[in-house]
Design a protein around this motif. Structure first.
Motif, PDB file in Angstrom:
ATOM      1  N   UNK A  79      20.417  31.755 -31.293  1.00 45.40           N
ATOM      2  CA  UNK A  79      19.427  32.824 -31.240  1.00 45.40           C
ATOM      3  C   UNK A  79      20.100  34.174 -31.083  1.00 45.40           C
ATOM      4  N   UNK A 110       2.167  25.938 -24.053  1.00 48.60           N
ATOM      5  CA  UNK A 110       1.639  27.052 -24.824  1.00 48.60           C
ATOM      6  C   UNK A 110       0.783  26.530 -25.972  1.00 48.60           C
ATOM      7  N   UNK A 111       1.243  25.457 -26.574  1.00 46.99           N
ATOM      8  CA  UNK A 111       0.467  24.860 -27.663  1.00 46.99           C
ATOM      9  C   UNK A 111      -0.890  24.401 -27.173  1.00 46.99           C
ATOM     10  N   UNK A 117      -2.710  25.581 -24.847  1.00 51.14           N
ATOM     11  CA  UNK A 117      -3.701  26.656 -24.692  1.00 51.14           C
ATOM     12  C   UNK A 117      -4.370  26.938 -26.038  1.00 51.14           C
ATOM     13  N   UNK A 118      -3.635  26.702 -27.115  1.00 55.40           N
ATOM     14  CA  UNK A 118      -4.249  26.854 -28.438  1.00 55.40           C
ATOM     15  C   UNK A 118      -5.315  25.794 -28.675  1.00 55.40           C
ATOM     16  N   UNK A 140      -8.361  26.547 -26.776  1.00 62.27           N
ATOM     17  CA  UNK A 140      -9.115  27.613 -27.422  1.00 62.27           C
ATOM     18  C   UNK A 140      -9.891  27.068 -28.614  1.00 62.27           C
ATOM     19  N   UNK A 141      -9.205  26.326 -29.456  1.00 65.27           N
ATOM     20  CA  UNK A 141      -9.832  25.815 -30.676  1.00 65.27           C
ATOM     21  C   UNK A 141     -10.999  24.878 -30.365  1.00 65.27           C
ATOM     22  N   UNK A 183      -5.525  24.380 -38.523  1.00 70.40           N
ATOM     23  CA  UNK A 183      -6.077  25.368 -37.602  1.00 70.40           C
ATOM     24  C   UNK A 183      -5.005  26.277 -37.001  1.00 70.40           C
ATOM     25  N   UNK A 184      -3.797  25.716 -36.852  1.00 73.67           N
ATOM     26  CA  UNK A 184      -2.768  26.406 -36.063  1.00 73.67           C
ATOM     27  C   UNK A 184      -1.605  26.882 -36.932  1.00 73.67           C
ATOM     28  N   UNK A 231      -6.734  30.231 -37.251  1.00 68.60           N
ATOM     29  CA  UNK A 231      -7.462  30.901 -36.169  1.00 68.60           C
ATOM     30  C   UNK A 231      -6.717  30.904 -34.837  1.00 68.60           C
ATOM     31  N   UNK A 232      -5.550  30.269 -34.808  1.00 63.50           N
ATOM     32  CA  UNK A 232      -4.755  30.285 -33.574  1.00 63.50           C
ATOM     33  C   UNK A 232      -3.279  30.283 -33.941  1.00 63.50           C
ATOM     34  N   UNK A 233      -2.538  31.160 -33.297  1.00 63.99           N
ATOM     35  CA  UNK A 233      -1.127  31.320 -33.658  1.00 63.99           C
ATOM     36  C   UNK A 233      -0.227  31.181 -32.437  1.00 63.99           C
ATOM     37  N   UNK A 234       0.869  30.459 -32.629  1.00 62.86           N
ATOM     38  CA  UNK A 234       1.932  30.414 -31.625  1.00 62.86           C
ATOM     39  C   UNK A 234       3.106  31.199 -32.183  1.00 62.86           C
ATOM     40  N   UNK A 262       6.834  32.794 -31.980  1.00 64.77           N
ATOM     41  CA  UNK A 262       8.173  32.829 -31.401  1.00 64.77           C
ATOM     42  C   UNK A 262       8.926  34.090 -31.798  1.00 64.77           C
ATOM     43  N   UNK A 282      -8.202  36.731 -33.434  1.00 63.47           N
ATOM     44  CA  UNK A 282      -7.853  35.317 -33.321  1.00 63.47           C
ATOM     45  C   UNK A 282      -7.088  35.112 -32.023  1.00 63.47           C
ATOM     46  N   UNK A 283      -6.748  33.862 -31.744  1.00 65.33           N
ATOM     47  CA  UNK A 283      -6.050  33.542 -30.499  1.00 65.33           C
ATOM     48  C   UNK A 283      -4.549  33.494 -30.747  1.00 65.33           C
ATOM     49  N   UNK A 284      -3.821  34.241 -29.959  1.00 69.66           N
ATOM     50  CA  UNK A 284      -2.372  34.258 -30.135  1.00 69.66           C
ATOM     51  C   UNK A 284      -1.676  33.954 -28.817  1.00 69.66           C
ATOM     52  N   UNK A 285      -0.750  33.048 -28.893  1.00 67.39           N
ATOM     53  CA  UNK A 285       0.082  32.738 -27.726  1.00 67.39           C
ATOM     54  C   UNK A 285       1.511  33.047 -28.124  1.00 67.39           C
TER      55      UNK A 285
END
Lengths: 217, 217
Positions: A108, A204-205, A207-208, A211-212, B154-155, B178-181, B183, B194-197
């Motif tokens: 990274x 973290x996933x 929480x998605x 939400x969904x 969905x993710x 509708x939901x994003x993780x 990095x 939308x939902x973002x983590x």
DNA sequence: ACGTGATTGTGATAAAATTAACAAGCTATT
DNA sequence: AATAGCTTGTTAATTTTATCACAATCACGT
């Protein structure tokens, strides 16, 4: 430009605030690269999606860095935040568990750029031990104390799977590590009081998925 | 065993509470695997290092799951938490940016085991496009809408470097995600709500360097 | 040098999260 | 069936965190 910033106890700053300070720092780096010289709390706070009053409150934990009526000097504030965040020095870390996650961590870019240098990589896999990755030899964990001592390592990164996390944690503490970043899906119970930060991708996933499941439409 | 759990609005539960519910869920899975049948708030909360009163408070957001004087039925509570966390269903995700982090993510066991299935992998690297990884063909981002539609995705998981994060985010939303993780080291500004983590490895590391800088002895 | 406009730093206020405290209710025992 | 011993669910108190609101202060133009 001398400011009263004297004898403050940065160790008492809440963790939430530290995390936001890092956001400000990142945003400032960005401004700096664009050649921006001055910035107001209003504009900087907008960049990181927080309220201006919160930004100023957060900075108040650390001292006074701006000039009323004018705003903040980007370079000066950035430097001060770097100092508070411990980014003015280089840090050495070791990593245990050279799987996919461990590999991704060492590679990274952002970590290296911020002054975190890997000084040791450990794995239990016989096939990996002895290999050299980016100038670092992958070792058995028994060499940990030696490497920590020789390279003045402060940070341990745990990227082992499942339950072996705890025993690795114990070994790191024994070797003299005082701060750990834990990617393993276990709650570490350190024998000595040290600083532990955890990154749990599953959490973290989840929480998605919550939400969904419950925010249909 | 019927409980009043009726018509609650799980969407109003604060994020901090959701994260702790996941901790409880993990601890319960653990107990379940050891064959434990009953557990008290005291014992369960100790497992995850929170106060018993907090555990009970957290559960109170969701309903009543225990019996006074006795405790909680491990299997029942675990099932209920899974439901609230959206872990009773399978979820489909796509991933953009098949570098080290993306690779590590797709290979992460825990994610698959919790019912998250990868349905599409995207990258801009010509050399990667066309390759097949674990049955999934690595595609150009232009195929995203099609894949999202066909597989009911969905993710979205963003593991691209630097600034390309925002454009990937835009494309995902356009495709129906509708939901994003996220990095990527950028603060996403979604066009639609939308939902973002976010997982920011640097940020967690920096809390360590702050600690190391200011907690000497 | 004085007024105007802008922006900080901070004390007061509000909101959110955590902890404590305890009544209500279940189980087991006699 | 009455009592003792636990443990939950919930209300109240406390602590922490976030927001508001504004006096203090500075830069700048006139």
């Amino acid at each position: 430009m001398v400011k009263k910033n004297d004898n403050r106890d940065f160790s008492q700053i809440p963790r939430v605030v530290i995390k936001r300070l890092f956001k400000y720092h990142s945003a400032l780096e960005n401004l700096l690269s664009k050649g921006t010289v001055k910035v107001s709390s209003k504009s900087l706070s907008a960049d990181v999606h927080v309220k201006a009053s919160q930004l100023r409150k957060d900075l108040a934990y650390c001292g006074e860095f701006g000039t009323r009526g004018k705003g903040y000097d980007v370079k000066y504030l950035n430097g001060k935040l770097a100092e508070i965040l411990g980014l003015h020095t280089e840090w050495n870390y070791i990593l245990a568990g050279f799987g996919h996650v461990g590999h991704a961590f060492v590679c990274y870019e952002g970590i290296f750029r911020k002054g975190f240098n890997v000084k040791g990589i450990f794995d239990i896999d016989e096939k990996k031990i002895g290999q050299v990755f980016r100038g670092i030899e992958i070792c058995d964990i028994s060499k940990m104390p030696e490497i920590v001592r020789e390279h003045n390592v402060q940070i341990g990164v745990i990227t082992v799977p499942f339950d072996s996390g705890q025993s690795v944690c114990d070994k790191m503490i024994e070797a003299g590590i005082t701060a750990i970043l834990n990617f393993a899906p276990v709650l570490l119970k350190p024998k000595k009081s040290i600083f532990i930060e955890r990154i749990d991708i599953s959490r973290e996933l989840v929480t998605l998925s919550h939400y969904l499941s419950h925010h249909k439409e």
